[in-house]
Design an enzyme around this catalytic site. Structure first.
Site, short mmCIF file in Angstrom:
data_model
loop_
_atom_site.label_atom_id
_atom_site.label_comp_id
_atom_site.label_asym_id
_atom_site.label_seq_id
_atom_site.Cartn_x
_atom_site.Cartn_y
_atom_site.Cartn_z
N ASP A 49 0.75 -1.14 -0.07
CA ASP A 49 0.10 0.01 0.23
C ASP A 49 0.91 1.14 -0.13
OD1 ASP A 49 -3.21 0.30 0.77
OD2 ASP A 49 -2.02 2.33 1.01
N ASP A 71 4.36 3.10 -4.20
CA ASP A 71 3.38 3.48 -5.18
C ASP A 71 3.11 2.22 -6.15
OD1 ASP A 71 2.13 4.50 -7.48
OD2 ASP A 71 3.63 6.13 -7.84
N VAL A 72 1.86 1.72 -6.17
CA VAL A 72 1.53 0.71 -7.02
C VAL A 72 1.80 0.73 -8.43
CG1 VAL A 72 -0.84 1.36 -7.47
CG2 VAL A 72 -0.55 -0.97 -7.28
N ASN A 98 -5.71 -4.96 -6.48
CA ASN A 98 -6.76 -3.98 -5.52
C ASN A 98 -6.67 -2.53 -5.61
OD1 ASN A 98 -9.16 -3.46 -3.60
ND2 ASN A 98 -7.37 -2.99 -2.42
N TYR A 163 -12.30 7.76 -13.93
CA TYR A 163 -12.62 6.51 -13.40
C TYR A 163 -13.06 5.34 -14.09
CZ TYR A 163 -13.99 3.42 -9.53
OH TYR A 163 -14.10 2.39 -8.74
N LYS A 167 -11.27 1.82 -14.95
CA LYS A 167 -11.67 0.66 -14.67
C LYS A 167 -12.08 -0.17 -15.93
CE LYS A 167 -11.21 0.86 -10.18
NZ LYS A 167 -10.44 -0.07 -9.48
N THR A 198 -16.94 1.77 2.36
CA THR A 198 -15.49 2.22 2.75
C THR A 198 -15.29 3.42 3.16
OG1 THR A 198 -14.74 2.31 0.47
CG2 THR A 198 -14.95 0.08 1.48
#
Length: 259
Positions: A49, A71-72, A98, A163, A167, A198
């Site tokens: 994360d 950083d992903v 994720n 977004y 996705k 969340t």
């Protein structure tokens, strides 16, 4: 044609003991719930994360969980993550892609920087993680990749240009990996969450929790979802119980996309 009932999956098909999983974006929300469930089912974990709170997970169970902060979308982090899995635990069986960001802005208020930032995390980030995991899995003879996409991958909502584009890209990456990975023993699937309770979602809607709860009636099931419910589907797709499922986009959305 036989009329014998199809047997239910054996309990062992849900058992992940001996398997090693990487979970990105594991500090909170769906990622944290997924990490907890996979560990409960016996998997050893590498969790990553951008928040250093992910290290708390490893601190509570250092024999079975390792953590990396970064950083992903960083290629070096992706390589280091898969290397940590194999060096520390000897193998890599599962990647849960994720990590992601949200953005709700009308297109006229969405800057190029906004657009590129969301695609960098949600599309590029998941791509580089999947690429590095795919290479390790291919060498080992198989594995399972589960990506967390969104209902926005397949249906349109106003204010989600960036977004939804990110996705949608992730959904197609999922399908391509299924086709490319099938002969190599690598399965690739994605979950499409609806509105999930969340703190990430709460932070991007006006009026916080009250607005989040108001989305409930839009789901035929009458409420918004919980991270643990998405985690259950991820764990199913990751394991042997889903051995004949690949290239699937599984809605975990309380019926939202059925409408």
């Amino acid at each position: 044609m036989s009329t014998a009932p199809i047997p239910s999956p054996l309990p062992s098909s849900w058992d992940l003991t001996g398997q090693v999983a990487v979970v990105t974006g594991a500090a909170r929300g769906i990622g944290r719930a997924t990490a907890a469930l996979l560990r409960q089912r016996g998997a050893r974990l590498v969790v990553t994360d951008r928040s250093d709170t992910v290290e708390e997970l490893a601190a509570h169970d250092p024999d079975n969980i390792a953590a990396l902060v970064g950083d992903v979308a960083d290629e070096d982090l992706a390589r280091a993550t898969m290397r940590l899995a194999t060096d520390r635990f000897g193998r890599l069986d599962i990647l849960v892609n994720n990590a992601g960001r949200t953005l709700n802005k009308p297109i006229t208020q969405t800057s190029v920087a906004d657009f590129e930032d969301i695609l960098r995390v949600n599309a590029r980030g998941n791509f580089v993680q999947a690429r590095e995991a795919f290479a390790v899995m291919e060498a080992a003879g198989g594995g399972s990749i589960v990506s967390v996409a969104s209902v926005s991958s397949v249906v349109a909502f106003e204010t989600q240009t960036a977004y939804a584009a990110s996705k949608g890209a992730l959904a197609q990456i999922t399908r391509v990996l299924a086709v490319e990975g099938g002969p190599k023993g690598i399965r690739s699937n994605a979950v499409l969450p609806g509105v999930i309770d969340t703190d990430i979602m709460e932070g991007v809607v006006d009026n916080g929790r009250d607005m989040l709860a108001s989305f409930g009636p839009a789901h035929p099931i009458g409420r918004i979802g919980r991270p643990e419910e998405v985690a259950e589907t991820i764990a199913f797709l990751a394991g042997d119980a889903a051995a004949f499922i690949t290239g699937a986009l599984v809605a975990v959305d309380g019926g939202w996309t059925a409408r």
